[in-house]
Design a protein around this motif. Structure first.
Motif, mmCIF file in Angstrom:
data_model
loop_
_atom_site.group_PDB
_atom_site.id
_atom_site.type_symbol
_atom_site.label_atom_id
_atom_site.label_comp_id
_atom_site.label_asym_id
_atom_site.label_seq_id
_atom_site.Cartn_x
_atom_site.Cartn_y
_atom_site.Cartn_z
ATOM 1 N N MET A 1 -7.753 -1.784 -8.591
ATOM 2 C CA MET A 1 -7.014 -1.025 -7.587
ATOM 3 C C MET A 1 -7.984 -0.336 -6.633
ATOM 4 O O MET A 1 -9.168 -0.153 -6.943
ATOM 5 C CB MET A 1 -6.114 0.011 -8.259
ATOM 6 C CG MET A 1 -6.872 1.116 -8.991
ATOM 7 S SD MET A 1 -5.802 2.147 -10.029
ATOM 8 C CE MET A 1 -5.650 1.110 -11.481
ATOM 9 N N GLN A 2 -7.462 0.032 -5.497
ATOM 10 C CA GLN A 2 -8.250 0.772 -4.507
ATOM 11 C C GLN A 2 -7.541 2.101 -4.245
ATOM 12 O O GLN A 2 -6.373 2.128 -3.851
ATOM 13 C CB GLN A 2 -8.355 -0.037 -3.221
ATOM 14 C CG GLN A 2 -9.140 0.665 -2.112
ATOM 15 C CD GLN A 2 -9.238 -0.208 -0.879
ATOM 16 O OE1 GLN A 2 -9.715 -1.332 -0.937
ATOM 17 N NE2 GLN A 2 -8.758 0.298 0.235
ATOM 18 N N ILE A 3 -8.228 3.213 -4.478
ATOM 19 C CA ILE A 3 -7.670 4.551 -4.242
ATOM 20 C C ILE A 3 -8.563 5.259 -3.242
ATOM 21 O O ILE A 3 -9.776 5.359 -3.444
ATOM 22 C CB ILE A 3 -7.574 5.360 -5.552
ATOM 23 C CG1 ILE A 3 -6.707 4.614 -6.576
ATOM 24 C CG2 ILE A 3 -7.004 6.742 -5.291
ATOM 25 C CD1 ILE A 3 -6.645 5.283 -7.929
ATOM 26 N N ILE B 1 0.815 7.760 -8.543
ATOM 27 C CA ILE B 1 0.085 6.511 -8.770
ATOM 28 C C ILE B 1 0.401 5.977 -10.160
ATOM 29 O O ILE B 1 0.660 4.780 -10.343
ATOM 30 C CB ILE B 1 -1.431 6.733 -8.594
ATOM 31 C CG1 ILE B 1 -1.739 7.080 -7.144
ATOM 32 C CG2 ILE B 1 -2.213 5.495 -9.035
ATOM 33 C CD1 ILE B 1 -3.192 7.433 -6.888
ATOM 34 N N ARG C 1 -8.950 8.667 -0.505
ATOM 35 C CA ARG C 1 -8.468 9.969 -0.044
ATOM 36 C C ARG C 1 -8.620 10.040 1.475
ATOM 37 O O ARG C 1 -9.605 9.558 2.037
ATOM 38 C CB ARG C 1 -9.286 11.082 -0.709
ATOM 39 C CG ARG C 1 -8.692 12.482 -0.565
ATOM 40 C CD ARG C 1 -9.595 13.501 -1.226
ATOM 41 N NE ARG C 1 -9.014 14.834 -1.196
ATOM 42 C CZ ARG C 1 -8.354 15.376 -2.206
ATOM 43 N NH1 ARG C 1 -8.198 14.700 -3.333
ATOM 44 N NH2 ARG C 1 -7.852 16.593 -2.093
ATOM 45 N N ARG D 1 3.803 4.479 -10.171
ATOM 46 C CA ARG D 1 3.807 3.149 -9.534
ATOM 47 C C ARG D 1 3.264 2.101 -10.495
ATOM 48 O O ARG D 1 3.806 0.992 -10.605
ATOM 49 C CB ARG D 1 2.954 3.212 -8.266
ATOM 50 C CG ARG D 1 2.685 1.856 -7.612
ATOM 51 C CD ARG D 1 3.763 1.464 -6.632
ATOM 52 N NE ARG D 1 3.585 0.097 -6.174
ATOM 53 C CZ ARG D 1 2.722 -0.273 -5.226
ATOM 54 N NH1 ARG D 1 1.978 0.632 -4.618
ATOM 55 N NH2 ARG D 1 2.634 -1.532 -4.864
ATOM 56 N N GLU E 1 0.854 -1.193 0.000
ATOM 57 C CA GLU E 1 0.000 0.000 0.000
ATOM 58 C C GLU E 1 0.886 1.238 0.000
ATOM 59 O O GLU E 1 1.865 1.308 0.733
ATOM 60 C CB GLU E 1 -0.895 -0.017 1.232
ATOM 61 C CG GLU E 1 -1.853 1.136 1.342
ATOM 62 C CD GLU E 1 -2.733 1.014 2.566
ATOM 63 O OE1 GLU E 1 -3.759 0.327 2.500
ATOM 64 O OE2 GLU E 1 -2.362 1.601 3.615
ATOM 65 N N ARG F 1 -0.690 13.091 -7.185
ATOM 66 C CA ARG F 1 -1.387 11.866 -7.550
ATOM 67 C C ARG F 1 -0.783 11.181 -8.768
ATOM 68 O O ARG F 1 -1.058 10.023 -9.045
ATOM 69 C CB ARG F 1 -2.872 12.164 -7.783
ATOM 70 C CG ARG F 1 -3.652 12.312 -6.483
ATOM 71 C CD ARG F 1 -5.087 12.696 -6.713
ATOM 72 N NE ARG F 1 -5.208 14.081 -7.181
ATOM 73 C CZ ARG F 1 -6.358 14.682 -7.439
ATOM 74 N NH1 ARG F 1 -7.490 14.020 -7.304
ATOM 75 N NH2 ARG F 1 -6.376 15.938 -7.832
ATOM 76 N N VAL G 1 -3.411 10.560 -0.446
ATOM 77 C CA VAL G 1 -4.154 9.568 -1.237
ATOM 78 C C VAL G 1 -3.482 8.220 -1.023
ATOM 79 O O VAL G 1 -2.248 8.098 -1.126
ATOM 80 C CB VAL G 1 -4.150 9.926 -2.737
ATOM 81 C CG1 VAL G 1 -4.809 8.813 -3.544
ATOM 82 C CG2 VAL G 1 -4.867 11.239 -2.972
ATOM 83 N N THR G 2 -4.277 7.206 -0.712
ATOM 84 C CA THR G 2 -3.756 5.844 -0.517
ATOM 85 C C THR G 2 -4.058 5.009 -1.747
ATOM 86 O O THR G 2 -5.196 4.996 -2.243
ATOM 87 C CB THR G 2 -4.393 5.188 0.719
ATOM 88 O OG1 THR G 2 -4.105 5.990 1.858
ATOM 89 C CG2 THR G 2 -3.846 3.788 0.934
ATOM 90 N N PHE G 3 -3.020 4.325 -2.258
ATOM 91 C CA PHE G 3 -3.173 3.476 -3.445
ATOM 92 C C PHE G 3 -2.794 2.045 -3.084
ATOM 93 O O PHE G 3 -1.729 1.797 -2.511
ATOM 94 C CB PHE G 3 -2.273 3.987 -4.572
ATOM 95 C CG PHE G 3 -2.177 3.042 -5.752
ATOM 96 C CD1 PHE G 3 -3.226 2.908 -6.646
ATOM 97 C CD2 PHE G 3 -1.033 2.281 -5.959
ATOM 98 C CE1 PHE G 3 -3.141 2.045 -7.732
ATOM 99 C CE2 PHE G 3 -0.942 1.409 -7.032
ATOM 100 C CZ PHE G 3 -1.997 1.289 -7.913
#
Length: 412
Positions: free
Chosen positions: A266-268, A249, A270, A252, A238, A246, A277-279
């Motif tokens: 994917m799960q994004i 992302i 805020r 990555r 994660e 952003r 922002v979590t990716f």
């Protein structure tokens, strides 16, 4: 019970019936067998010609044969590199009425070799590293789809050349099981089994004088743990980025593409404060370059071969007058790609005599030509072109390359 063949293809039973099922596999006549390298197995394994196919036949209990047959078919549906399950043969009886063990039939993987055959020439440490890299990638791919191998080893793997690296294929699935997902403990068990098995296999080679003096079995067996861990971490970790960046992302995702994987889901998320922002990649599929080349050209290759061919294709397209990426009226990439196949790829490969290819498939031949072209061009300080490359490759390189398909069979 009469002889029964359960097959994946309606055409298989007709030519499989001609094989000597009334004899134990160890007693099959040489005329029925094909001399190919084979590794160590707990069971009797032989290669035979059935119609136009070369098949591997393994004598095993009916329960084990049917279970492995279904597991291999499941792995095929999941696009995991493994041998193709063709059939299970039951109801075998000798001429005197003695029941014989059932058999599992798989298709021979063209151009593949067991690891022991590859060590016949005292493999260099760099090549051993590439084999372990390939095995680590295979194990990660299996774990991503929920397959617990249970007996990961060099012996249970076949290797094919994939550009400058190797591709690993699962060849023995009888200890495996498929689940919706694997726990960390299940993955750790597989990794630990792989480490112990590889150490034992390398020690065995060392005792037989087939291991390079600089290859330490324990050090190299520990390396598989680190290789697996690094790749698994990159594929599943994660990441938290500043909201203003952003584009990290995308960076990555491109890094995962470079490793040969696509992010299918994917799960994004805020943060509540809106500053991060979590990716998290949720579904990662292997074969990014394979799929891209297949879409453009219809060619089905190994991953690193696809990467090499795509690089050449992109450079060639840039030289074409009708290649205008920004112009919707310009030639589409698929049109140019098929032109490249017809005008560049096929003529170059066909110019290399089949008898000199040493079992290499067309994609590997073309990759080798690209590598040789780079070498010749560097030496000449200008691009020598494919025609001169092919001529030099045929006369200067291929005559000195050992044939990897020469018989170096090991006793079972």
């Amino acid at each position: 019970m009469p002889l029964q063949i359960t097959a994946t293809d309606a055409e298989h039973p007709s030519f499989l019936l001609d094989l000597a099922w009334h004899l134990p596999l160890e007693e099959w006549p040489a005329a029925s067998l094909v001399a190919l390298p084979r590794g160590i197995s707990r069971h009797v394994v032989r290669f035979a010609r059935a119609g136009s196919e070369v098949v591997a036949i393994k004598e095993v209990s009916q329960w084990a044969a049917e279970r492995e047959y279904e597991l291999l078919r499941d792995l095929d549906r999941l696009a995991i590199p493994a041998v193709d399950a063709m059939a299970v043969v039951t109801g075998r009886v000798a001429a005197d009425g003695t029941p014989l063990e059932p058999a599992l039939i798989t298709r021979h993987l063209n151009g593949s070799l067991p690891y022991r055959s590859m060590f016949e020439t005292t493999m260099r440490p760099g090549t051993v590293n590439r084999l372990l890299d390939a095995l680590a990638v295979l194990l990660v791919r299996l774990h991503l789809v929920g397959f617990a191998w249970g007996d990961c080893s060099l012996s249970n793997t076949l290797f094919r050349r994939d550009a400058g690296a190797y591709a690993a294929y699962l060849v023995d699935a009888e200890t495996g099981q498929i689940q919706p997902g694997l726990s960390n403990g299940q993955r750790d068990y597989d990794i630990d089994v792989a480490r112990m098995n590889i150490a034992g296999e390398l020690m065995d080679l060392e005792a037989g004088g087939s291991l390079h003096p600089s290859v330490d079995p324990l050090t190299f067996s520990e390396a598989i743990v680190a290789r697996y861990g690094d790749l698994w971490h990159e594929l599943t970790r994660e990441s938290v980025y500043p909201a203003s960046k952003r584009h990290y992302i995308d960076r990555r995702i491109r890094r995962l593409n470079d490793l040969g994987f696509d992010v299918a889901e994917m799960q994004i998320q805020r943060s509540p404060e809106g500053d991060t922002v979590t990716f998290l990649p949720k579904v990662v599929d292997a074969g990014h370059h394979q799929r891209q080349l297949l879409r453009l050209t219809g060619m089905d290759t190994e991953e690193n071969q696809a990467r090499s061919l795509l690089n050449d294709l992109e450079h060639w397209m840039a030289t074409q007058d009708d290649y205008t990426p920004e112009d919707p009226l310009g030639a589409r990439p698929e049109v140019l790609a098929h032109r490249w196949v017809r005008q560049v790829f096929r003529p170059a490969v066909r110019a290399v005599p089949v008898e000199l290819r040493r079992g290499m498939d067309p994609a590997q031949v073309y990759h080798e030509l690209l590598e040789h072209r780079w070498y010749l061009s560097e030496r000449a300080q200008h691009d020598v072109g494919l025609e001169a490359t092919v001529a030099s490759y045929i006369t200067d390189i291929l005559p000195h390359v050992p044939d990897p398909t020469a018989e170096t069979a090991q006793d079972e």
